[in-house]
Design a protein around this motif. Structure first.
Motif, short mmCIF file in Angstrom:
data_model
loop_
_atom_site.label_atom_id
_atom_site.label_comp_id
_atom_site.label_asym_id
_atom_site.label_seq_id
_atom_site.Cartn_x
_atom_site.Cartn_y
_atom_site.Cartn_z
N ILE A 106 10.06 -1.74 28.15
CA ILE A 106 10.36 -2.36 26.86
C ILE A 106 11.43 -1.53 26.16
CG2 ILE A 106 8.56 -1.11 25.63
CD1 ILE A 106 8.07 -3.66 23.99
N THR A 107 12.27 -2.20 25.38
CA THR A 107 13.35 -1.53 24.66
C THR A 107 13.09 -1.57 23.17
OG1 THR A 107 14.97 -2.15 26.35
CG2 THR A 107 15.84 -1.50 24.19
N PRO A 108 12.99 -0.41 22.52
CA PRO A 108 12.75 -0.39 21.07
C PRO A 108 14.02 -0.78 20.31
CG PRO A 108 13.05 1.83 21.88
CD PRO A 108 13.07 0.95 23.09
N GLU A 109 13.88 -1.76 19.43
CA GLU A 109 15.04 -2.23 18.67
C GLU A 109 15.19 -1.47 17.36
OE1 GLU A 109 16.86 -6.43 16.90
OE2 GLU A 109 14.99 -6.42 18.03
N TYR A 110 14.10 -0.98 16.81
CA TYR A 110 14.16 -0.36 15.49
C TYR A 110 13.69 1.10 15.56
CZ TYR A 110 14.65 -5.20 14.14
OH TYR A 110 15.09 -6.49 14.03
N PHE A 111 14.32 1.87 16.43
CA PHE A 111 14.04 3.29 16.55
C PHE A 111 15.32 4.07 16.26
CE2 PHE A 111 14.17 7.20 19.08
CZ PHE A 111 13.04 7.85 18.60
N TYR A 112 15.20 5.08 15.40
CA TYR A 112 16.37 5.86 15.00
C TYR A 112 16.04 7.35 15.11
CZ TYR A 112 17.53 1.36 12.92
OH TYR A 112 17.77 0.02 12.72
N LEU A 113 16.96 8.11 15.70
CA LEU A 113 16.77 9.55 15.88
C LEU A 113 17.78 10.32 15.04
CD1 LEU A 113 15.20 11.65 17.76
CD2 LEU A 113 17.35 11.73 19.04
N ARG A 114 17.30 11.28 14.29
CA ARG A 114 18.18 12.15 13.49
C ARG A 114 18.13 13.54 14.10
NH1 ARG A 114 19.47 15.11 8.62
NH2 ARG A 114 20.61 13.81 7.13
N GLN A 115 19.28 14.06 14.55
CA GLN A 115 19.32 15.34 15.22
C GLN A 115 19.55 16.51 14.28
OE1 GLN A 115 21.44 15.33 19.11
NE2 GLN A 115 22.11 13.29 18.53
N VAL A 116 19.86 16.23 13.04
CA VAL A 116 20.13 17.27 12.05
C VAL A 116 18.91 17.44 11.17
CG1 VAL A 116 21.64 17.99 10.16
CG2 VAL A 116 22.58 16.67 12.08
N PRO A 117 18.44 18.69 10.97
CA PRO A 117 17.24 18.88 10.15
C PRO A 117 17.46 18.49 8.70
CG PRO A 117 18.28 20.99 10.66
CD PRO A 117 18.98 19.96 11.50
N VAL A 118 16.36 18.15 8.04
CA VAL A 118 16.37 17.83 6.62
C VAL A 118 15.37 18.75 5.93
CG1 VAL A 118 15.98 16.07 4.86
CG2 VAL A 118 16.88 15.41 7.09
N TYR A 119 15.82 19.49 4.95
CA TYR A 119 14.92 20.36 4.21
C TYR A 119 14.30 19.54 3.09
CZ TYR A 119 17.35 23.83 6.96
OH TYR A 119 17.87 24.52 8.02
N ILE A 120 13.12 19.02 3.40
CA ILE A 120 12.47 18.01 2.57
C ILE A 120 12.26 18.48 1.13
CG2 ILE A 120 10.39 16.57 2.35
CD1 ILE A 120 12.08 15.84 4.74
#
Length: 351
Positions: A106-120
């Motif tokens: 199956i292929t995910p259509e709504y998956f997003y990867l962020r490679q840069v950290p976020v200091y929440i």
């Protein structure tokens, strides 16, 4: 007279943050994002030792939500856009996603990867993250956000109250973009002491999942779930999926269930003991008086403890899901109460 005075007083309020009983009772019921694992909404923690495959599990849950497929047997997911902040070891996620897609076809259509950290905890970076997610989720659907890991998204002292401030910002993220937020975290040097750092991390979490993987055992354990029984454990396994044989890294791992959830043998969890006993009862109905005596005989409880446990975890006229069965306590007067037990596959109408 008092009622009219109260109504008149209400009209002077600029904002009323208190809910009247009718509005409280009209609120929608709690929902699952991943049944028995992750509630819809709020902030939770998935933690384990280094090498426990917790990032593989976090990715598996994200991809399941992004496709709406079951995460595990009898563990359906609500379809939700998934946003994965891979601030630690992002380079290997290409192979991981490819292996997952190949294995589950199956292929995910709504998956997003962020490679840069976020200091929440930094307000400007948090606002940037929320804007990025909203831009990729124009319909404003409930989403699943994974922060992998806490240590790469956090600039304070893990052993201080800075963690509480970090959790407050995660809660802000959850509420402002309508998301379930899951933080991937590590154990300390002594794995028996649980998640690393300040106790406010676990105290402020809505759900906590522990993952262990070594040469002896591999399992996922639900350690905390607000409004729901905890202590459920599931055995898992990691499958090696071959990829491009010409690539330097020609395979990756995929997480898969290796057996259903089962109640732990923790004697302090009387709710789980009660539910397990009812599931093994092999009867369609049992009186409360008989059930009390069974708990006394089988587990050495006193009658007061048994009666209190039944009344607490089986509310009057409420169908309770205990795994493969639905149970409901009915009747008038404590002596006449009885508990109906029905296997899910035989349920044809609401109990």
């Amino acid at each position: 007279m008092k009622n009219s005075t109260r109504e008149a007083a209400k009209t002077t309020l600029q904002k009323d943050y208190f809910l009247a009983l009718d509005k409280l009772l009209s609120m929608p019921p709690l929902e699952w994002l991943v049944k028995d694992l992750i509630p819809k909404g709020g902030v939770g923690v998935l933690y384990g030792a280094s090498g426990s495959l917790k990032s593989f599990l976090a990715l598996h849950l994200s991809l399941c939500c992004a496709t709406g497929r079951d995460a595990f047997l009898s563990k359906p997911c609500k379809e939700a856009p998934a946003f994965y902040i891979a601030a630690e070891g992002a380079g290997g996620f290409k192979q991981r996603v490819e292996a997952w897609m190949k294995h589950y076809e199956i292929t995910p259509e709504y998956f997003y990867l962020r490679q840069v950290p976020v200091y929440i905890a930094q307000e400007d970076m948090l606002k940037t993250l929320m804007a990025e997610i909203k831009e990729r989720n124009p319909l404003g659907e409930h989403s699943f956000v994974v922060i992998d890991t806490l240590s790469t998204s956090f600039t304070g002292d893990e052993n201080s109250n800075d963690i509480a401030k970090f959790m407050q910002k995660c809660t802000q993220l959850s509420k402002e973009i309508d998301a379930t937020v899951m933080i991937v975290h590590h154990t300390g040097k002594d794995q028996t002491k649980g998640a690393r750092g300040h106790t406010s991390l676990i105290a402020n979490a809505d759900f906590v999942i522990y993952m262990k993987n070594d040469h002896r055992e591999s399992f996922v354990k639900v350690e905390k779930l607000k409004e729901s029984p905890t202590g459920l454990t599931m055995n898992i396994r990691a499958l090696c999926i071959p990829l491009d044989p010409k690539a330097e890294i020609a395979s990756s791992l995929v997480i898969e269930e290796a057996g259903g959830f089962s109640a732990t043998e923790d004697d302090s969890r009387k709710d789980l003991i009660l539910f397990r006993h009812l599931a093994d009862c092999h009867e369609e109905s049992v009186t409360q008086k008989t059930l009390v005596q069974q708990l006394v005989d089988h587990y050495g409880w006193d009658k007061g403890t048994a009666d209190k446990t039944i009344r607490r975890f089986l509310p009057d006229y409420t169908a309770v899901d205990i795994g493969n069965h639905i149970v409901k306590r009915e009747g008038n007067g404590r002596a006449q109460r009885h508990i109906r037990i029905q296997a899910k596959d035989t349920v044809t109408s609401p109990m």
